[in-house]
Design an enzyme around this catalytic site. Sequence first.
Site, mmCIF file in Angstrom:
data_model
loop_
_atom_site.group_PDB
_atom_site.id
_atom_site.type_symbol
_atom_site.label_atom_id
_atom_site.label_comp_id
_atom_site.label_asym_id
_atom_site.label_seq_id
_atom_site.Cartn_x
_atom_site.Cartn_y
_atom_site.Cartn_z
ATOM 1 N N ASP A 172 63.915 -1.614 62.092
ATOM 2 C CA ASP A 172 63.348 -2.833 62.671
ATOM 3 C C ASP A 172 62.756 -3.737 61.601
ATOM 4 O O ASP A 172 62.482 -3.293 60.477
ATOM 5 C CB ASP A 172 62.274 -2.478 63.716
ATOM 6 N N ASN A 208 51.232 3.573 71.671
ATOM 7 C CA ASN A 208 51.585 3.228 73.056
ATOM 8 C C ASN A 208 52.948 3.817 73.447
ATOM 9 O O ASN A 208 53.522 3.453 74.465
ATOM 10 C CB ASN A 208 51.615 1.705 73.243
ATOM 11 N N HIS A 228 55.785 3.535 71.706
ATOM 12 C CA HIS A 228 56.984 2.802 71.262
ATOM 13 C C HIS A 228 57.746 3.599 70.202
ATOM 14 O O HIS A 228 57.168 4.405 69.474
ATOM 15 C CB HIS A 228 56.655 1.382 70.787
ATOM 16 N N GLU A 285 58.930 -1.553 72.923
ATOM 17 C CA GLU A 285 57.609 -1.440 73.531
ATOM 18 C C GLU A 285 57.749 -0.976 74.987
ATOM 19 O O GLU A 285 58.854 -0.990 75.547
ATOM 20 C CB GLU A 285 56.915 -2.814 73.471
HETATM 21 C C1 GLP Z 1 55.677 0.725 63.763
HETATM 22 C C2 GLP Z 1 57.212 0.654 63.533
HETATM 23 C C3 GLP Z 1 57.854 1.992 63.700
HETATM 24 C C4 GLP Z 1 56.909 3.066 63.207
HETATM 25 C C5 GLP Z 1 55.733 3.151 64.150
HETATM 26 C C6 GLP Z 1 54.641 4.099 63.718
HETATM 27 O O1 GLP Z 1 55.171 -0.354 64.458
HETATM 28 N N1 GLP Z 1 57.913 -0.293 64.329
HETATM 29 O O2 GLP Z 1 59.098 1.997 63.015
HETATM 30 O O3 GLP Z 1 57.593 4.284 63.174
HETATM 31 O O4 GLP Z 1 55.234 1.883 64.454
HETATM 32 O O5 GLP Z 1 53.936 3.615 62.606
HETATM 33 P P1 GLP Z 1 52.968 4.534 61.757
HETATM 34 O O6 GLP Z 1 53.798 5.594 61.140
HETATM 35 O O7 GLP Z 1 52.339 3.632 60.723
HETATM 36 O O8 GLP Z 1 51.958 5.097 62.707
#
Ligand code: GLP
Length: 255
Positions: free
Chosen positions: A75, A143, A145, A150
Amino acid sequence: MAMQAHPVPEVRVLDAAENAVPLLLGELREVVARNARPLVSFATGGTFAAFFRSLDAELRSGQIDGSGFVGTHLDEYIAFEPNRRGGMVHELTLRCPALRDMLARGSFLPVPCHGAEGSLRAHEERLARAGGIKLQFLGIGRNGHVAFNEPGASFEAGFHVTELAETTRADAAPTFVPDEPPRRAVTSGIGTILDADRVVLCAFGRGKAEAVKAMLQADVSHSCPASALRSHPNALVLLDPEAASSLDAAADVAS
Ligand code: GLP
């Protein structure tokens, strides 16, 4: 709902988050050994920071052959070109500079950041020509996702443009101070994620515990996009004890 004896996905609770690093490197090594130049899709986020440090060292020392696979990712924020601070490719290549070399060589395929429909379909065709995603690494938002799918997201979609949830923006905010965090992003859809041959999701820390419980033990529901992984036949979930702390019958989960 009780955990099944052999749950799909397979769930492993590790003694500590850092114990995931050799397992993740092992997943990559295995997919490279079994396939000719497989396509491997990475997740950004703090969850994978230690993995990317080790991956960078292994790619530089040649223990993992960077010409042995094609890389991509999940993404990107809208209009964040690969060299723009705060963007997903920028973050990935900061954590793992060897991926920047792959990007320069054309063997890392960045998500088109402007979100034009034609560019997203062309990206999907590029992934298909590279043989489809053999190994997909995933994190999870608090949340529920996955990538930027989302709550409420379709379980069938391919790459698309999406609005970010407020919790997602709040979690991203420190990276963008003094500016506002982005509101929109391009994301791989859950349909694309489920098409990967192998999916490995990591969740670490107490902040992920409720999302992990919803993913694994509540009904499969659009309110927790990660719960769609329960229909994937070859998925592995790696948790640390804090991320597993809200699960019922944790004893049924392999460690
Ligand atoms: C982000 C990204 C994801 C990521 C997730 C967790 O917003 N879109 O690709 O895996 O949320 O992030 P983190 O590892 O910093 O908790």
